[in-house]
Design an enzyme around this catalytic site. Structure first.
Site, PDB file in Angstrom:
ATOM      1  N   SER A  85       0.808  -1.213   0.000  1.00 31.23           N
ATOM      2  CA  SER A  85       0.000   0.000   0.000  1.00 31.23           C
ATOM      3  C   SER A  85       0.848   1.272   0.000  1.00 31.23           C
ATOM      4  O   SER A  85       1.435   1.636  -1.001  1.00 31.23           O
ATOM      5  CB  SER A  85      -0.953  -0.039   1.191  1.00 31.23           C
ATOM      6  OG  SER A  85      -1.903   0.983   1.132  1.00 31.23           O
TER       7      SER A  85
ATOM      8  N   HIS B  98      -3.214  -0.844  -3.001  1.00 30.63           N
ATOM      9  CA  HIS B  98      -4.508  -0.847  -2.324  1.00 30.63           C
ATOM     10  C   HIS B  98      -5.358   0.301  -2.853  1.00 30.63           C
ATOM     11  O   HIS B  98      -5.003   1.468  -2.705  1.00 30.63           O
ATOM     12  CB  HIS B  98      -4.314  -0.703  -0.818  1.00 30.63           C
ATOM     13  CG  HIS B  98      -5.587  -0.764  -0.045  1.00 30.63           C
ATOM     14  ND1 HIS B  98      -5.693  -0.310   1.253  1.00 30.63           N
ATOM     15  CD2 HIS B  98      -6.829  -1.233  -0.379  1.00 30.63           C
ATOM     16  CE1 HIS B  98      -6.938  -0.487   1.689  1.00 30.63           C
ATOM     17  NE2 HIS B  98      -7.633  -1.040   0.711  1.00 30.63           N
TER      18      HIS B  98
END
Length: 267
Positions: A152, A176
């Protein structure tokens, strides 16, 4: 004072003393920590409710409180090698730690590369973009290497590196895409978040644009080879155990086992 606040603050203060922090500074941190821990306990509904999200909030409060704030130490072993390590979740404290060292190393020698190594479970994207913006303002190129897991927010920093982007063979990376509200007005925070994600990956990688258009919350996981194919990294680097002399001999002979991807086009 709440017993839990006292215990947690005492643990933190012991760490400060172990790190040779002056007793006066440690005492000041102790007072600040107990107040912050007490506030976190109250926010969680009391000690009996300290579970799940409440514990996460408590940890975040401690992490971002600046309890371990310290000046840049030129004798820090990694810093002496022009290296910086991120080995935890991204937050304001981590961003401050990295940015301080990026600015210091750039001022020290703007012509030599800086090595940033990342192993992180993700975290706050604002902190990741703060590192990206500072990194891209420097004269010194910043090489970023992903280790083990780079998820992420960590992948955001990796993708936008100003020098070489690499990952070790066993690294797993993730992109993400949150469940953003895509129909908000131009000043909606979700619209702003989605725009900066999409633009960063469009500019620096070959990640499919469709990943950012699908509704819902999505995590896209890639191994090092897939990351290379999608332009998230420029090469897969293999840790070496050879001596310095052997490495130098191999370089002179033009040897090497790292896998490289296609060159990045200029942004």
């Amino acid at each position: 004072m709440k017993p839990l606040a006292l215990v947690l603050a005492a643990v933190a203060i012991a760490g400060l003393l172990a790190a040779a922090v002056p007793i006066g500074v440690a005492a000041m941190h102790f007072a600040v920590l107990t107040d912050r821990v007490s506030a976190a306990v109250d926010a969680g509904g009391g000690v009996e409710h300290l579970a799940g999200p409440a514990v996460d909030q408590l940890v975040d409060r401690l992490n971002e409180s600046g309890y371990d704030l310290s000046p840049v130490d030129p004798d820090e072993p990694l810093l002496a090698q022009r290296s910086i390590l991120i080995s935890e979740g991204m937050n304001e404290r981590v961003a401050r730690h990295v940015i301080q060292r990026l600015l210091y190393l750039d001022r020290l020698d703007p012509d030599s590369p800086i090595e940033l190594r990342i192993s992180t479970s993700g975290g706050w994207t604002d902190s990741a973009f703060a590192i990206v913006d500072v990194m891209q303002s420097l004269d010194a190129p910043v090489n970023v290497t992903a280790l083990g897991g780079c998820y992420s927010a960590g992948t955001v920093v990796l993708a936008a590196a100003t020098g070489e982007r690499a990952a070790t063979p066993n690294t797993i990376l993730s992109i993400h895409v949150n469940d953003y509200h895509r129909d908000g007005d131009p000043y909606d925070v979700d619209r702003q978040e989605l725009t900066r994600f999409r633009e960063l990956y469009r500019r620096y990688t070959r990640v499919p644009p469709a990943w950012f258009d699908a509704p819902g919350d999505h995590q896209y996981y890639l191994d090092a080879r897939q990351a290379l194919e999608l332009g998230l990294i420029d090469r897969i680097t293999k840790p070496e155990r050879a001596s310095r002399g052997a490495r130098e001999a191999g370089e002179e002979a033009g040897g090497g086992t790292d896998a490289e991807g296609p060159s990045r086009s200029a942004a």
